[in-house]
Design a protein around this motif. Structure first.
Motif, short mmCIF file in Angstrom:
data_model
loop_
_atom_site.label_atom_id
_atom_site.label_comp_id
_atom_site.label_asym_id
_atom_site.label_seq_id
_atom_site.Cartn_x
_atom_site.Cartn_y
_atom_site.Cartn_z
N UNK A 155 66.43 9.52 78.03
CA UNK A 155 66.79 10.24 76.80
C UNK A 155 66.02 9.71 75.60
N UNK A 156 65.89 8.40 75.54
CA UNK A 156 65.15 7.77 74.43
C UNK A 156 63.68 8.21 74.45
N UNK A 157 63.06 8.18 75.64
CA UNK A 157 61.65 8.56 75.74
C UNK A 157 61.46 10.04 75.44
N UNK A 158 62.39 10.88 75.90
CA UNK A 158 62.30 12.32 75.64
C UNK A 158 62.38 12.61 74.15
N UNK A 159 63.27 11.91 73.44
CA UNK A 159 63.39 12.09 71.99
C UNK A 159 62.12 11.64 71.27
N UNK A 160 61.59 10.50 71.69
CA UNK A 160 60.32 10.01 71.11
C UNK A 160 59.21 11.02 71.37
N UNK A 161 59.11 11.50 72.59
CA UNK A 161 58.05 12.43 73.00
C UNK A 161 58.12 13.72 72.19
N UNK A 162 59.30 14.33 72.14
CA UNK A 162 59.45 15.61 71.45
C UNK A 162 59.20 15.46 69.94
N UNK A 163 59.80 14.45 69.34
CA UNK A 163 59.65 14.26 67.90
C UNK A 163 58.21 13.98 67.52
N UNK A 164 57.52 13.21 68.35
CA UNK A 164 56.12 12.89 68.07
C UNK A 164 55.25 14.14 68.15
N UNK A 165 55.46 14.95 69.18
CA UNK A 165 54.67 16.19 69.34
C UNK A 165 54.90 17.12 68.15
N UNK A 188 50.04 8.76 73.09
CA UNK A 188 51.12 9.20 73.96
C UNK A 188 50.74 9.08 75.43
N UNK A 189 49.49 9.37 75.76
CA UNK A 189 49.04 9.21 77.16
C UNK A 189 49.12 7.76 77.59
N UNK A 190 48.83 6.82 76.64
CA UNK A 190 48.98 5.39 76.95
C UNK A 190 50.45 5.06 77.20
N UNK A 191 51.34 5.66 76.41
CA UNK A 191 52.77 5.41 76.59
C UNK A 191 53.24 5.93 77.94
N UNK A 192 52.74 7.09 78.34
CA UNK A 192 53.10 7.66 79.64
C UNK A 192 52.57 6.77 80.75
N UNK A 193 51.33 6.31 80.61
CA UNK A 193 50.75 5.40 81.62
C UNK A 193 51.55 4.11 81.71
N UNK A 194 52.05 3.63 80.56
CA UNK A 194 52.80 2.36 80.53
C UNK A 194 54.14 2.46 81.26
N UNK A 195 54.74 3.66 81.30
CA UNK A 195 56.02 3.80 81.99
C UNK A 195 55.86 4.27 83.43
N UNK A 196 54.61 4.57 83.82
CA UNK A 196 54.35 5.10 85.16
C UNK A 196 54.21 3.97 86.17
N UNK A 197 54.52 4.32 87.43
CA UNK A 197 54.35 3.36 88.53
C UNK A 197 53.08 3.72 89.28
#
Length: 197
Positions: A155-165, A188-197
């Motif tokens: 939920x936190x990441x989704x809020x960050x993602x949507x608000x940033x876009x 944002x792509x770096x943030x996505x990569x940072x949470x990815x496995x």
């Protein structure tokens, strides 16, 4: 030949959407809609109670178009990180060539939907909640499928993602170029990569 009532209603909505989305609620008039549709005021009021109802239907149609385009992009990707990146790519394209004249209807209506337009504000709030909920579901599914780290708060990441876009779209439109979007996209792509496995 008489028009089908549902066809007439849809024509009004389709022609009103870009008018409200570019001019805003207060500046758009029923006369603008009659000019765009070739339909009389009487016919418009035969399908809608008032301007508020036309604006609401136009807004909901705009959200439907945007959500449909996002869903199409998301379905084409197999992993949650790729789905999130596809959404960023969609908004980048949207910034340069919006499918609806005037840009994002949620962003545009958010600016106008204050206490003076409660009927529109409630729909904007609902639309934002649905979009953020969709992002949360993508992230949670990514966690379940081992594509996103378990410690991520969806939920936190989704809020960050949507608000940033939404924020960077607004800034980019004001600046009149896509440089800010490009910088935020990379971040944002770096943030996505940072949470990815």
């Amino acid at each position: 030949m008489a028009r089908n009532p549902e066809h007439t209603r849809q024509l009004i909505i389709d022609k009103a959407l870009p008018i409200f989305n570019t001019k805003g609620y207060n500046a758009a008039s029923i006369s603008d809609i009659t000019s765009a549709t070739g339909i009389t005021k009487g016919a418009i009021y035969g399908n809608f109670k008032n301007k508020d109802e036309v604006a609401t239907a136009a807004f909901e149609r705009g959200v439907e178009i945007v959500a449909g385009e996002i869903a199409k992009r998301v379905r084409m990707k197999n992993t949650a990180p790729d789905k999130l990146k596809a959404i960023i790519d969609f908004y980048e394209e949207y910034l340069n060539e919006p499918p609806i004249p005037g840009g994002c209807p949620v962003l545009n209506s958010s600016i106008e939907a204050d206490d003076s337009l409660p009927f529109l504000r409630s729909r904007v709030i609902r639309s934002i909640a649905l979009l953020k909920d969709s992002l949360t579901k993508i992230i949670n599914r990514g966690i379940l499928e081992g594509q996103i780290k378990r410690e991520v708060d969806a939920e936190e990441f989704a809020n960050f993602f949507y608000s940033t876009i939404e924020g960077v779209i607004s800034v980019s439109r004001i600046e009149g170029d896509s440089r800010s979007f490009q910088l935020v996209k990379r971040f944002m792509e770096k943030q996505i990569n940072a949470i990815s496995i």
